[in-house]
Design a protein around this motif. Structure first.
Motif, short mmCIF file in Angstrom:
data_model
loop_
_atom_site.label_atom_id
_atom_site.label_comp_id
_atom_site.label_asym_id
_atom_site.label_seq_id
_atom_site.Cartn_x
_atom_site.Cartn_y
_atom_site.Cartn_z
N PRO A 1 0.89 -1.37 0.12
CA PRO A 1 -0.13 -0.03 -0.12
C PRO A 1 0.93 1.17 0.14
N PHE A 2 0.43 2.29 -0.53
CA PHE A 2 1.11 3.62 -0.63
C PHE A 2 1.40 4.00 0.78
N GLY A 3 0.63 3.86 1.78
CA GLY A 3 0.79 4.31 3.01
C GLY A 3 2.12 3.54 3.88
N THR A 4 2.06 2.38 3.44
CA THR A 4 3.23 1.55 3.95
C THR A 4 4.45 2.10 3.61
N ALA A 5 4.59 2.32 2.05
CA ALA A 5 5.86 2.69 1.43
C ALA A 5 6.14 4.17 1.89
N PHE A 6 4.99 4.94 2.31
CA PHE A 6 5.23 6.42 2.68
C PHE A 6 5.95 6.15 4.07
N GLY A 7 5.52 5.17 4.88
CA GLY A 7 6.22 5.16 6.26
C GLY A 7 7.47 4.61 6.08
N PHE A 8 7.95 3.83 5.25
CA PHE A 8 9.38 3.24 4.97
C PHE A 8 10.19 4.32 4.48
N TRP A 9 9.65 5.23 3.46
CA TRP A 9 10.56 6.48 3.00
C TRP A 9 10.81 7.58 4.02
N LEU A 10 9.71 7.73 5.09
CA LEU A 10 10.00 8.72 5.89
C LEU A 10 10.93 8.11 7.01
N LYS A 11 11.02 6.94 7.59
CA LYS A 11 11.99 6.14 8.31
C LYS A 11 13.33 6.28 7.44
N MET A 12 13.35 5.97 6.18
CA MET A 12 14.69 6.21 5.29
C MET A 12 15.44 7.43 5.54
N PHE B 1 15.44 9.74 8.14
CA PHE B 1 15.91 9.55 9.29
C PHE B 1 17.11 8.75 9.70
N ILE B 2 17.08 7.50 8.80
CA ILE B 2 18.31 6.38 9.06
C ILE B 2 19.43 6.43 8.00
N SER B 3 19.25 7.31 7.04
CA SER B 3 19.99 7.18 5.99
C SER B 3 21.39 7.73 6.09
N PHE B 4 22.19 7.21 6.99
CA PHE B 4 23.34 7.85 7.34
C PHE B 4 24.71 6.95 6.53
N GLY B 5 25.86 7.71 6.54
CA GLY B 5 26.89 6.92 5.91
C GLY B 5 27.10 7.34 4.36
N GLY B 6 26.60 8.22 4.06
CA GLY B 6 26.91 8.76 2.60
C GLY B 6 26.57 7.80 1.64
N PHE C 1 13.39 11.28 1.39
CA PHE C 1 14.78 11.12 1.71
C PHE C 1 15.61 12.43 1.93
N VAL C 2 15.15 13.60 1.69
CA VAL C 2 16.07 14.83 2.01
C VAL C 2 15.36 15.60 2.88
N LEU C 3 13.94 15.89 3.17
CA LEU C 3 13.52 16.80 4.16
C LEU C 3 14.19 16.68 5.60
N PRO C 4 14.14 15.52 6.33
CA PRO C 4 14.81 15.66 7.75
C PRO C 4 16.07 16.24 7.69
N SER C 5 16.90 15.50 6.84
CA SER C 5 18.27 16.33 6.64
C SER C 5 18.29 18.00 6.38
N LEU C 6 17.43 18.32 5.80
CA LEU C 6 17.24 19.91 5.45
C LEU C 6 17.10 20.76 6.76
N PHE C 7 16.12 19.89 7.50
CA PHE C 7 15.81 20.64 8.79
C PHE C 7 17.02 20.48 9.94
N ILE C 8 17.67 19.53 9.93
CA ILE C 8 18.57 18.94 10.73
C ILE C 8 19.92 19.98 10.58
N LEU C 9 20.14 19.92 9.18
CA LEU C 9 21.44 20.76 8.75
C LEU C 9 21.20 22.40 8.80
N ILE C 10 19.97 22.89 8.66
CA ILE C 10 19.79 24.32 9.14
C ILE C 10 20.08 24.62 10.36
N LEU C 11 19.70 23.71 11.79
CA LEU C 11 20.14 23.97 13.17
C LEU C 11 21.43 23.77 13.10
#
Length: 460
Positions: A18-29, A31-36, A99-109
């Motif tokens: 389902p789209f909602g399940t995929a949305f949840g995964f990409w949101l999680k991604m 926040f956890i997509s460290f390591g370049g 994939f990028v929004l969490p990093s945008l807010f974190i990097l601004i801070l």
């Protein structure tokens, strides 16, 4: 019985997601997509190929090779591609944005903290230790990507030639990409076994069971190429670029830094290839040497912040924008944080917009080339060439870290030692990037405060 048969035995094909399940995964991604790029691709491989089986190994690699060909961050573009495969255009847009929004807010801070408190001695000491670790991390990236991409001696030669071309002769990277693609095109016909996708990948012949989008899955209806869709996408994308750029030019003037940021980072997004590690020298050349938006050492500090936050490594451009907006007081001396934030958003928007359009426009064409060696061989050659460019970037950072005042200055032996220890920790003991950066920061802080005492007592 083959490894593939053993692995797949007894497993059922996953149900539609389902789209909602995929949305949840990409949101999680997000926040956890460290390591370049290498780390993010590894996380997606483990989650999507191994654990969830939303896409097969070969389809994953085919999409990855296409994204490696495109200018921009390959990990984020891979997310867009897989999101599009699973849930059409909106699936790709959501996957790329999250994939990028969490990093945008974190990097601004983090950028605000850096620019506001960077002159505080303990903060400067931490960043003094982090810079050598960043050099080691880039070297590790060259090793990790090279170990997956350089599957035979011919690809090693391509990587070596790429390094010599950019290091010794300063040949533009697009020319290197074009040459590598041509060599791959010819090599795919002369020596096809040397340019097979996935050969030597380590997992290329392994199956984790039937996938939702498998090697033999019939082509999905929305992945077919249609001219009307391409025209609509082109018009929409053109307006999404033109309208904000025109507004910036009318509001502030063409020569204003905000307008020039939009224009420069559009060019960076379109004219640089090979992911973040290949883009960074181009960004350095423009932001530091041409526009003087920030200092060389600030660029390395920005890369360190990018390494310690989730999201694509090219998010370092958010830091570049924030520092430029703040230091140049683009919105007045009383609105420094607002100026930095606006500049960071402008830079991020124009950097990532082309990637969405290129993936969504090129996806239908790429889907028709699955398993076609005539198309994949040039991509394999390009991936090999990128390894040489990443090695050049590592030397670029080493120079500014070990000789901070240039070749005529004093060699920083502590930074060189710390970089060597960080590289040993990364390669030999497989310690994660974030613990290495944190430890290096502590050691840099300790050395900064102990150095005056050492000079007096030991005469060093």
């Amino acid at each position: 019985m083959t490894d593939k048969t053993n692995t797949a035995q007894g497993l059922a094909r996953p149900a539609a997601v389902p789209f909602g399940t995929a949305f949840g995964f990409w949101l999680k991604m997000g926040f956890i997509s460290f390591g370049g790029p290498a780390g993010q691709i590894a996380i997606m491989h483990q989650e999507l190929v191994e654990n969830r089986r939303w896409i097969s190994e070969q389809r994953f690699l085919h999409a990855l090779n296409f994204c490696m060909l495109l200018p921009g961050p390959e990990a984020q573009q891979l997310a867009i591609y897989i999101g599009w495969l699973m849930h059409k255009t909106w699936g790709g847009i959501v996957a790329g944005l999250l994939f990028v929004l969490p990093s945008l807010f974190i990097l601004i801070l983090l950028s605000w903290f850096y620019i506001a408190f960077g002159d505080v001695p303990w903060v400067a000491g931490v960043f003094y230790g982090i810079k050598p670790a960043v050099t080691a991390i880039v070297l590790q990236a060259a090793h990790r990507i090279g170990s997956r991409a350089l599957k035979n001696w011919l690809l090693w030669v391509l990587a070596g030639l790429s390094f010599v071309a950019i290091f010794a002769f300063d040949i533009p990277f697009p020319a290197i990409v074009a040459t590598a693609a041509a060599m791959g095109y010819v090599g795919g016909r002369v020596a096809p076994e040397r340019f097979k996708t996935g050969g030597g990948h380590g997992k290329a012949n392994k199956s984790y069971g039937p996938a939702l989008i498998d090697d033999d899955t019939p082509r999905l209806a929305h992945t077919g190429f249609r001219w009307p869709r391409l025209v609509i996408l082109g018009i929409a994308g053109g307006l999404m670029w033109l309208l904000p750029m025109a507004w910036l030019a009318m509001q502030y003037g063409w020569d204003n830094a905000l307008t020039q940021m939009g224009w420069f980072f559009t060019k960076a997004a379109l004219m640089t290839f090979g992911g973040a590690y290949a883009v960074l020298p181009y960004v350095y050349q423009g932001a530091v040497e041409h526009y003087h938006w920030l200092l060389p050492q600030q660029m390395i500090d920005g890369l360190a912040l990018g390494e310690t936050t989730p999201g694509p490594l090219i998010m370092v451009v958010t830091f570049v924008g924030f520092v430029a907006g703040w230091t140049q007081a683009l919105l007045g001396a009383d609105a420094l944080f607002l100026a930095g934030t606006v500049a960071a958003i402008v830079v991020t928007y124009f950097t990532f917009l082309p990637g969405f359009l290129l993936v969504l426009a090129g996806g239908p064409i790429i889907e028709s080339t699955h398993g076609n060696l005539k198309f994949t061989a040039p991509l394999v050659a390009i991936t090999a060439a990128v390894v040489g460019v990443i090695l050049n970037l590592a030397l670029f950072f080493a120079w500014h870290t070990f000789w901070p005042q240039g070749w005529a200055g004093v060699f920083d032996g502590f930074s060189a030692l710390l970089s060597a220890l960080a590289l040993l920790a990364l390669l030999r003991y497989k310690i994660g990037v974030i613990p290495v950066i944190a430890t290096a920061g502590v050691l840099g802080l300790a050395f900064t405060f102990l150095k005056p005492w050492l000079v007096v007592v030991l005469g060093v």
